[in-house]
Design an enzyme around this catalytic site. Sequence first.
Site, PDB file in Angstrom:
ATOM      1  CE  LYS A  35       8.248   5.939   4.712  1.00 36.78           C
ATOM      2  NZ  LYS A  35       7.723   5.012   5.707  1.00 36.78           N
ATOM      3  CB  THR A  36      11.643   1.381   7.466  1.00 34.23           C
ATOM      4  OG1 THR A  36      10.439   1.674   6.755  1.00 34.23           O
ATOM      5  CG2 THR A  36      11.335   0.373   8.560  1.00 34.23           C
ATOM      6  CG  ASP A 218       6.604   5.505   8.774  1.00 38.93           C
ATOM      7  OD1 ASP A 218       7.054   6.422   8.065  1.00 38.93           O
ATOM      8  OD2 ASP A 218       6.603   4.310   8.431  1.00 38.93           O
ATOM      9  CD  GLN A 249       6.114   8.065  -0.916  1.00 38.76           C
ATOM     10  OE1 GLN A 249       5.757   6.890  -0.891  1.00 38.76           O
ATOM     11  NE2 GLN A 249       7.313   8.446  -0.486  1.00 38.76           N
ATOM     12  NE  ARG A 595       5.443   2.793  -3.748  1.00 35.29           N
ATOM     13  CZ  ARG A 595       6.101   3.340  -2.741  1.00 35.29           C
ATOM     14  NH1 ARG A 595       6.415   2.619  -1.693  1.00 35.29           N
ATOM     15  NH2 ARG A 595       6.462   4.604  -2.781  1.00 35.29           N
TER      16      ARG A 595
END
Length: 713
Positions: A35-36, A218, A249, A595
């Site tokens: 997504k970044t 974001d 999340q 993660r």
Amino acid sequence: MSHDDLLENLTDAQREAVLHTEGPLLVLAGAGSGKTRVITRRAVHIARTVARPDQVLAITFTNKAAGEMRERIWGLGVAGRMWVCTFHSLCARLLREYAEAAGLASNYTIVDQADRRQVLRDAIQQCGLDAMNWQPRSVEVRISDAKNRLIGPDEFEAQAFDYSTKTVARIYHRYQQLLCEQQACDFDDLLMRMAGLLQCDESVCRELSERFRYLLIDEYQDTNRAQYIIASRLASLHRNICATGDPDQSIYAWRGADLRNILDFEADYPEACVVRLEQNFRSTGAILSAASTLIDHNTQRKHKSLWTSGDVGMPVRVWSCDDELMEAGRIAEDIERQLSDGAEPGDIAIFYRINALSRVLEDALRTRHLPYQIARGIEFYGRKEIKDVLAYLRIIQNPADETALFRAMGAPSRGIGKVTMDRIRAERQRLGGDFDAALGKIRSDKGAAARKVGAFADLLSSLRAVPRRPVQAVVEAVLRESGLEKSLSDASDIDNDPLANVYELVNAARQFDAENPEGTLEDWLQQISLVSDADSLAEGGAITLMTLHTAKGLEFPYVYMVGLEDGLLPHQRAMQGDLLELEEERRLCFVGMTRAMRLLTLSHAKYRMVRGITERTRASRFLNELPQEELARSIFESDRDRSVAHLGRTHDPFRRMGGDGYYPGQRVRHDEYGEGEVVGLEPRGRSLYVRIYFGEYGERSFACEHVSLYVME
């Protein structure tokens, strides 16, 4: 990078999100789905095709994430005129620009958590209340929650329904008055004031909505009520809002995040385009399968099917250990093995639900001489010597900052006592809030106190004459002229060197000057006041220990999650709450699992020492929600005696007590919160409540007729 290159290495879904420019866009970005990359390339695409860079506003949640996003955008060839920042830094900057409209002084101070509690303590005292009965930490939580929901003191008071809430309302009123007198804002005020300004001042709202034609946010699932209002008002004119996030999340309800903001995005913007990023580029297939199976048990979500084109990888390991010592020892031993096989310390992370679990892990890592760091970055700026230096800098910037003034006055000690400080405070109020005039009045008197106050006033005048940039020169002047450098030099020893810490602060100022040639003292103080735990993590070189909440947004090849036991993960409060709280705990577990890139290890202990007592535990229910046939389970046992005597009950100085009979000062123990002290009894309707202060959890209240406590014999 050419414009064609901008679209290279993107999936079809990513490309669709990058090329979308007009109208609202919801990007449902699964964990590790890039997504970044989408946000940064979309921002650059907009700046190259339909808008100027300064008309694009990109918002994220941590300074570290904002810095990384900014570097990527600059690396893609867009100059630094684009706004890339956190919500708090955006509001801090805009409130200085529109200070008059917001009812603020442009040189207002942002108080950190420690100073906020000091102001709260003053407010409690000035309300004629005892800080032992009304703990600042406990009151702070209630006021912060109100501000996140945009409830000011008047509305809070109007909603008060019992003695406790009405008393907090009084404290809230006085607390806000003190902040106004000191021309200060706490973190929550930054959001609340900006949201209020955008709601109440149509001209400011229109001007900013016109300025920021394209808004990219974001982690939209983590926005609270105030952030939601800010985003929607900024997007009101052009409706070019891109919300990127993942309902799976959302883990910050405890600090006001509202999951409905992202779940209802399509209701708020019916014309919205929705893009799902489901391909994961981070984790192995085994990790994704386990995490996806877990999160499927939640109901409050938007369905996504995470998948990867990479390897299945090693199965998720589930370790059942005899106790927390064996758990920590096994993890340290396994980490040592991974390092010998070529892993780097920076590739490895250990996550836990609460900070208290870190101690035994640290002991195990130290025993094997393994390097580690703990994600507690705000501690540097919380050190006494650092806060002393910052107090001078704050009073230079904002002469109305009472908290900073009195701290600086005593660092180093000048023999100016409480009586003199109370006189200064009284003179300030009499003279209309002017501290300089108050100091001048006191120094005109005769005697030693007047001379000391006069010398301090002269020092402030000298420091305020120093140019506000470069910042390094201001910090060095404070150290030199205030006497702090000499006093810290005298106090330093081998194990504790506060002077080295303040020199590190000088280094931080030098770095700021290098990165911000036009930056001022005001800019630097604003930047460091908004630092968070995750912002200061060093890259590589050490194993990282952190809470699951801090781990959000990070990734590591090797992840160990400890303490997967009912009562820890999920937390006891969630188990006693409603379904929504339990679902948030499941999301927290999901975040931790996703993660991991290569290897994920989940561990639990059959026995764990909690508040000095070893107790039998139950494996987390979340472990039973994983795909059992895909897990690699291991059981580690010892022959240690687990008798009642070993569990510590035989010599327990507490005995169980029900009903009333409690009194202030009495030591008690609660099954969940541990040891505490009774601070008061309070009638509520037909019931009598006992108020108890627990060091780690603050103050809690229980109905005497229902609670069962252990009391000291």
